[in-house]
Scaffold this active site. Structure first.
Site, PDB file in Angstrom:
ATOM      1  N   TYR A  33       1.083  -1.472   0.003  1.00 49.41           N
ATOM      2  CA  TYR A  33       0.121  -0.314  -0.048  1.00 49.41           C
ATOM      3  C   TYR A  33       0.690   1.066   0.357  1.00 49.41           C
ATOM      4  CZ  TYR A  33      -3.578   3.358   1.548  1.00 49.41           C
ATOM      5  OH  TYR A  33      -4.534   4.604   2.482  1.00 49.41           O
ATOM      6  N   ASN A  35       0.758   5.423  -0.286  1.00 47.48           N
ATOM      7  CA  ASN A  35       0.233   6.792  -0.253  1.00 47.48           C
ATOM      8  C   ASN A  35       1.375   7.997  -1.041  1.00 47.48           C
ATOM      9  OD1 ASN A  35      -2.442   7.026   0.682  1.00 47.48           O
ATOM     10  ND2 ASN A  35      -1.552   5.796   2.572  1.00 47.48           N
ATOM     11  N   ARG A  79     -11.443   9.898  -7.365  1.00 47.67           N
ATOM     12  CA  ARG A  79     -11.993   9.746  -6.666  1.00 47.67           C
ATOM     13  C   ARG A  79     -11.659  11.406  -5.695  1.00 47.67           C
ATOM     14  NH1 ARG A  79      -8.622   5.935  -4.784  1.00 47.67           N
ATOM     15  NH2 ARG A  79      -7.800   5.969  -2.262  1.00 47.67           N
ATOM     16  N   ASP A  81     -12.245  11.760  -1.314  1.00 47.38           N
ATOM     17  CA  ASP A  81     -12.179  10.921  -0.164  1.00 47.38           C
ATOM     18  C   ASP A  81     -12.203  11.749   0.728  1.00 47.38           C
ATOM     19  OD1 ASP A  81     -11.256   8.775  -1.380  1.00 47.38           O
ATOM     20  OD2 ASP A  81      -9.261   8.999  -0.403  1.00 47.38           O
ATOM     21  N   ASP A 110      -1.717   5.242  -4.926  1.00 53.55           N
ATOM     22  CA  ASP A 110      -3.086   6.407  -4.022  1.00 53.55           C
ATOM     23  C   ASP A 110      -1.805   7.947  -4.565  1.00 53.55           C
ATOM     24  OD1 ASP A 110      -5.192   5.577  -3.958  1.00 53.55           O
ATOM     25  OD2 ASP A 110      -5.511   6.151  -1.805  1.00 53.55           O
TER      26      ASP A 110
END
Length: 128
Positions: A33, A35, A79, A81, A110
């Site tokens: 993951y 960011n 998107r 958030d 992201d």
């Protein structure tokens, strides 16, 4: 088995009523993951710990997916958030790229502007 598109959509929705165990269950054991403004996180257990720490600052996050495309095992979404916490709602424009294999997210990247987080919450409040 759910499609990669369905898996990503369900994971994004799970943040509205967040539970670190439930969210991290969408990830493969060796998932990454990242960011992009921060260092990548390796492994489901570390992802779960990051989520738990993040949620100690924010009550929830609403993922408003504007566009989502999937091809093969790749899913991409644009998107907003909305971070809910510290007495305010903070919208954050995000572009997410997901890789899915065998029914689990193996990579999530992201892309967003960390300055928006720092402006909203101060540098000390931004998740690490």
């Amino acid at each position: 088995m759910p499609s990669p598109d369905d898996i990503v959509t369900a994971m994004c929705r799970s943040w509205a009523d967040p539970d670190p165990d439930r969210i991290s269950a969408f990830f493969a054991e060796d998932a990454v993951y990242h960011n992009i403004p921060m260092e990548p996180i390796h492994g489901r257990a570390a992802i779960r710990e990051f989520i738990a720490g993040f949620l100690s600052t924010f009550e929830s996050i609403d993922f408003d997916i504007h566009h989502q495309v999937a091809t093969g095992n790749i899913v991409m979404n644009e998107r907003t958030d909305t971070l809910r916490g510290l007495g305010k709602d903070t919208p954050l424009p995000v572009m997410g790229v997901f890789e899915v294999a065998d029914g689990a997210i193996t990579a999530w990247r992201d892309y967003f502007d960390m300055a928006a987080i720092n402006r909203a919450f101060g540098a000390d409040a931004a998740p690490e």
